[in-house]
Structures are given as C-alpha cells and as structure tokens.
Motif scaffolding. Sequence first.
Motif, PDB file in Angstrom:
ATOM      1  N   PHE A 179      41.524  46.764  53.631  1.00 47.28           N
ATOM      2  CA  PHE A 179      42.679  46.582  53.767  1.00 47.28           C
ATOM      3  C   PHE A 179      42.278  46.891  51.682  1.00 47.28           C
ATOM      4  O   PHE A 179      42.794  47.528  50.343  1.00 47.28           O
ATOM      5  N   LEU A 180      41.837  45.493  51.469  1.00 49.36           N
ATOM      6  CA  LEU A 180      40.922  45.737  50.048  1.00 49.36           C
ATOM      7  C   LEU A 180      40.474  46.131  49.420  1.00 49.36           C
ATOM      8  O   LEU A 180      40.333  45.906  48.176  1.00 49.36           O
ATOM      9  N   GLY A 181      39.707  46.329  50.303  1.00 52.82           N
ATOM     10  CA  GLY A 181      38.050  46.490  50.058  1.00 52.82           C
ATOM     11  C   GLY A 181      37.241  45.780  49.319  1.00 52.82           C
ATOM     12  O   GLY A 181      35.969  46.192  48.644  1.00 52.82           O
ATOM     13  N   LEU A 182      37.136  44.413  49.610  1.00 55.60           N
ATOM     14  CA  LEU A 182      36.593  43.275  48.872  1.00 55.60           C
ATOM     15  C   LEU A 182      35.402  43.102  50.163  1.00 55.60           C
ATOM     16  O   LEU A 182      36.106  42.923  51.639  1.00 55.60           O
ATOM     17  N   PRO A 183      34.006  42.590  50.355  1.00 58.73           N
ATOM     18  CA  PRO A 183      33.049  42.521  50.843  1.00 58.73           C
ATOM     19  C   PRO A 183      34.182  40.694  51.765  1.00 58.73           C
ATOM     20  O   PRO A 183      35.110  39.901  51.125  1.00 58.73           O
TER      21      PRO A 183
ATOM     22  N   THR B  78      34.497  46.831  39.695  1.00 54.89           N
ATOM     23  CA  THR B  78      35.944  47.353  40.417  1.00 54.89           C
ATOM     24  C   THR B  78      36.725  46.039  41.894  1.00 54.89           C
ATOM     25  O   THR B  78      37.948  45.609  41.827  1.00 54.89           O
ATOM     26  N   GLN B  79      35.663  45.779  42.309  1.00 54.75           N
ATOM     27  CA  GLN B  79      35.720  44.507  43.420  1.00 54.75           C
ATOM     28  C   GLN B  79      36.302  42.933  42.969  1.00 54.75           C
ATOM     29  O   GLN B  79      36.604  43.151  43.266  1.00 54.75           O
ATOM     30  N   MET B  80      35.608  43.272  41.470  1.00 52.58           N
ATOM     31  CA  MET B  80      35.759  42.203  40.907  1.00 52.58           C
ATOM     32  C   MET B  80      37.072  41.515  40.047  1.00 52.58           C
ATOM     33  O   MET B  80      37.583  41.143  40.101  1.00 52.58           O
TER      34      MET B  80
END
Lengths: 98, 631
Positions: free
Chosen positions: B531-535, B575-577
């Motif tokens: 959903f959020l594209g985070l690790p 972007t992830q940060m």
Amino acid sequence: MKSLKKANKRNLTNSVCGYKLALMRLAEAETNKTYKVVAIEGGCNAKDRLIKLGLLPGVEIQIKRKAPLRGPFMVTLNDSDIVIGRGIASKIEVAEII
Amino acid sequence: MITVALIGQPNCGKSTLFNQIAGYKSLAANFPGATVTYTKGTTYIDNELVEVIDLPGTYSLSWYDDAEKETVKALFSMDIDVIVNIVDASMLIRSIELTIELMSLEKSMIVALNMMDEASKKGIEIDVKKLEDILGIKVVPIVAKKGKGIKELLASIKHAKKPRKRCVYKKEAEEKITDLSKCIAENLKDTQWPLKLLSIKAIEGFEPCEKAVMETPCAEMLTKIKKDLDDGMVIINQRHALCMNIFEQSSQVKKTRKKSVESYFDDILMHPIFGYIAMIAIFAGIFYTVFQGGVPIENLVIGLFGDVDNYLSLVIHNQLAFLIAKGAVDGIGAATGIALPYLLPFLFIISFLEDVGYLPRIAYLMDSTMHKMGVHGTSVIPFVAGYGCSVPAIMATRILKSKKEKYITAFLASIVPCSARTTVIMGLAGYFLGYWYVIGLYAFNLLVVLISGMILKKLLPGISPEMIIDIPPYRLPSLKTLLLKTWQKVKDFVYLAVPMLIVGSVILTLISYYHLDVYINDMFKPILQDFLGLPSALGVVLIFGILKKELTLIMLYQALGLSSIAMVSSVMTHTQMLIFTVFVIFYIPCVATIAAINREIGIKGSAFITVGTTVLALVLAYMTKIIFLAL
C-alpha cells in the motif's frame, strides 16, 4: 438592567454619579478611551469569569487593542490586562466618560 | 507532619515558590492553568518534616474550568493544616477576592505577598503591616523568583492562625447569608463546602452550589434572597468594594507616566500585522536553530558510535554476544546522539515560551483563525505545548470550557508533531532531504491540522464559547527554573525511553539473528510494502513507536539491518523516507498520550482519536506516495 433600558429609551446620554455618560456596547467602543462598565448580560459562565478577573459594573475600562479579522479585544482594567472575545464584548454595556 | 497547601491565582508565582521551598519538583509556567495536576513535595521547618502541596491556580473557589475544579476538589478533600495563599502584589485588588473566599474556610492561613518588586515597578507601595491588620492574617512579603522572604514565610507557617472573624458584607446581606446557612445546616448534611461559602456561592448563582441548595427545603428561601440581592450582584459588588477599600487603605500608588516594558513589546508582538510576522519569525527561528544545532551533533555521535561498534567487533569474537553488545551500544548511542540534540533544545525553548508569557498573546492573535476550527484562541496553549510533548498538551485542554473544544483540541494537539516526532522530521527528512523539506512538512502538518479542525467543527455538535483570558506581564524566567522544567520533561525520556531503546535494539538484533523477521515482515507486507511502498521491515519500528515515539528513528536503521543511520539512504529512497516521515507524524499517539486523552475526554474520545489518526496517517502517506512517485 431595567433602569438601563429606560435610560436608553429616554436619551442616549445620561448623567450618573457626576459622570456624563454615553451608553453603548463595549464591542462598539473605541481604543484608548476610558469607559465605565454599566452592566454585563448574557451567559452566566462568562459573566462569572469576567467578574473574577475584575470586570464588573462600576469598573473603568480601556480597550488597548483590537485583533484583526473580528478577533478579540485586549482591555485594561484596574491593574491587569485581559483578552475577551468580540461576542462577549457585545454583551458588556459601557458608558463613555466624557 | 504538617500539610501545607499553596493556593493562588494563575501567574501569581505559586510554582516558583514551590520550587524554592520544596526541592524543585514542580513546574511553573506563565499561562493560566499550567500546573495541571497538583504536585507534592517536602521540606523541613525547624527539623520538622512538612508536606507541601502545589495546587493549580484558580481565580476563585467557584470554578470556571476543569483545572480550577481540581483545585477546589483537592482543597476540600485533602487534610490541609495550613493554607499559604500566594498573592500577586502587583494585582492586589483581584487577588484579595480569592483571599476573602479562602478566609471563609476557617483554616490556619498565611498570605505570601509575592512580586513585591513588580508592584513597586508599577508604582504601588504596600504597607504590609496595615494589610495584615485589615485582613487579620499574617502577611509575609516575598519575591519568590529571587528567593527573598522564603525563610520568614517558612518560619511563620508554624505559627499560622485561623483568620480573625470579620464580616465582609453589609448587615442586610450578611443577615440573609446567615439565614440561608442556618437553613442549609439543618437540611443538607453531606457537603464538603463550608456552609457560609456554600450560601454565598448559591446566591451568586454558581451552578453546583445553587443546585445543591435548590434540592433542599431551602429552595424557596434562596429564590427570595436572590431576588432581594439582585441575583447576587449586591454581594459581588460589596465584596469588590471591600477589596478596593483594602487596596486603598494599605497601598499608595504613585502614578508612573512611564510606558511599561510590556506596552513596548506588545506594540510589536500584538500588532495587527507585525504581530503575525513576529510570531512566524519566532517559530521559524526556533525550528532553524534546533535543526542547525542538531545535525552536526547527530553526525558527530553517529561517527563516535560507529567507532565503538568497530572496536567491539575486534574484541568480542562470539557472533551472538557481539550482536547483543552492539544492540545495547546502539541503543545508548541513539538515545544520546539522535534524540537528545533535537529533544533537549526543543523542550527548553517551549518551556521558555511558556514561562515568558508569550502564549496568551499568541492566543489573542490566533483567536479568529482558531474559530474556523471550532475552538478559540486559548486552544493555542495546548497546541504549542504539543510541539514539546503531547501528554502535557492533552492535559492542558483542562483550561478549555466546552466539551466540543476539548475534543477538537485534543485531537489536533495529538497530531501536532511532538519533540519525539521532531527527531524523525529533523533526523531523517532534514538530514537526508534538507531543510526545505522540514519546513514543508511542518507547513503541511499545520494545513492538515487546520482542515481536520474545520471538519471536526462541522461533525461535532455543541457551541464553542468565546475566549476570556488573562494577559500576564512578560517575565524573564530564571535559568534555574527553565533547566529544571526541561529536566522534568526529559526525565521521562531518560528513565523510560532509554531502557526501552536498549532492550528494543537487543530484541531487534535477536530477531534478525534467528531470522524471525521474515514472519513479522510478512504480517506488515500488505500495508507497508503493497500500500505505502515502504520496506516491510519498518513494521516493528512503527510498533515500538506506539510505545514511545522517540524509538522510531533510532530503531529504523537497526530494523533495516544497517550499521548506522547514515546508511539509510542506501536502502530507502528519498520518497520512501518522506512517506515514512508523514506516516510517523500522524499515526497513533504514543501510549502515554492515549492514556492522557482517556483521562481528559474519556474512552470513546481516545478510541476515536486512535483510529482517526491512523486512518489519517494512512491516507496522507498514500497521497505522498502518489504525488512524489508521479513527480
């Protein structure tokens, strides 16, 4: 309050205790003029706090500044400054000391 | 053991006095209602142990808000031997009103006449002996901030006497009050109020007292007396006249034509245009200073603890033992190096703002903006406190009058980034993405607060009463007071968060050593990764973050299996940060905050805020992902 309304009807200016008075709402009052509080109407709670902060009938009051965008008033009493909302100010009856 | 209660109106220097006599365990803040729960301390008078209780400031015994209610409740329910009534000498008329009410409690009492220096600056000279004679109570002049007169005050506590009886009101009113008291005495058995005070407050129309009397056969009598005494205005006026009289008899006022320092400051800080510019400049300055000061320290500590880790790998040869030791060291390093550089200065500055008396002035400036969110200017106080820590911010909602206001303010104050979340904003987004991202995130947060407020205003029923707030004079707090106050706030971090950090970081090490992280990560994969594209490894971090937000940033790099925070950029894109930071700013308040919300607005409120903020965080983080991936 009754006598006040009568006074309002009779004449806009009246003489009480040697002062020449022009009755109005605090909300309509101008900055840096001295007024005398005549009566406080409205919400019991607000009235209670106002009295505790020293804003009660008979006290002299000055508007120090008005916040922009219909914001609150900062008023000076005997020995302190308080800020009151404009709605409350419209429920405080004052008389200008001329 | 003697129990002494300190009672006074807000901003009278009560907490400062408490600090002086009871070993620096209380907080002082220059805004109404700063001491939100009472604090206890002990001191010795002539080798005898004395318990000192610091109660929240109250203008009167008939409370207006919940903070004042606490004081009155505590005053009635606790076993107090001596009341020390702190009176602000520069506002004598107003302060004596409370003194007169306290006298009716018929307990041993002393008046500590504080801020004598400020009074003389205002041109007021008080004849202490005369005031003492008129009041019939021992009066001790003090300057609490400088510790003047404290010895004399302590000495007189031991010899405190009950106030000499006197009539406050004119004969006619006094008779009516006595009649009503007698009637109440016969009909109302279980009340904590002294009967005379109960009668007076009932006549004045203070709701809880009036209601109590109306339920007895004295109702008719009360109605008649109220009519005779113009709804209590007669006694209110008489009491005020008495206070004025006491002031005039005991004080001499020299007219000082000189403009006070306040007016010079206020002319700028409360100016319709410059006031706002000054406010923005002050806050921008604060964030800039913390950021500029924090980044080099963060760098320094990262380097230092990297060296320690290298050293450890040389000395400890057992792989597991090394990992545990490294975990513990990293925990300590993270606490001192990443959290403190941002946390400490921030809490210090917020304490300064509170004590100097700037907050009520922001309340004045922001009132009309706040109205759009269904609250009024006073809510600024919890908001600003929220930048330091959410817990006191939530507790400060006690100074708000209506339920609706409290609800909205509690919700909004919990999404204002506290200093713990500031470490993530500064230490992650600021460190890797730069200063403009920090500004952007704070501005974005304010926007979300504003919009959420406007939505909540529409959703929640009820009206918001207008603001009435006392504007205290500017006061320069002593460095000692500020440091103590900052320590009070940091203490929690040191005692609670640091051990948790060490344990948490060891646990994380063990999880990855035994390859358990796969299972945990699978659990979070749908939300975080898809959903959020985070690790998905960040799931554990976010869970620790609910316990204590300070843990978030620190555990981040450990969860990612990196040796230091500086390497985060190798596994996470900018972007992830950003997505992660946005999520952390808004998601579930920490456990301590939830508990505070629970206490202030109830379980329904805290459940709503917990769920609401999580949904908000998910939506906003997802939006960040969409927008920044499209760019």
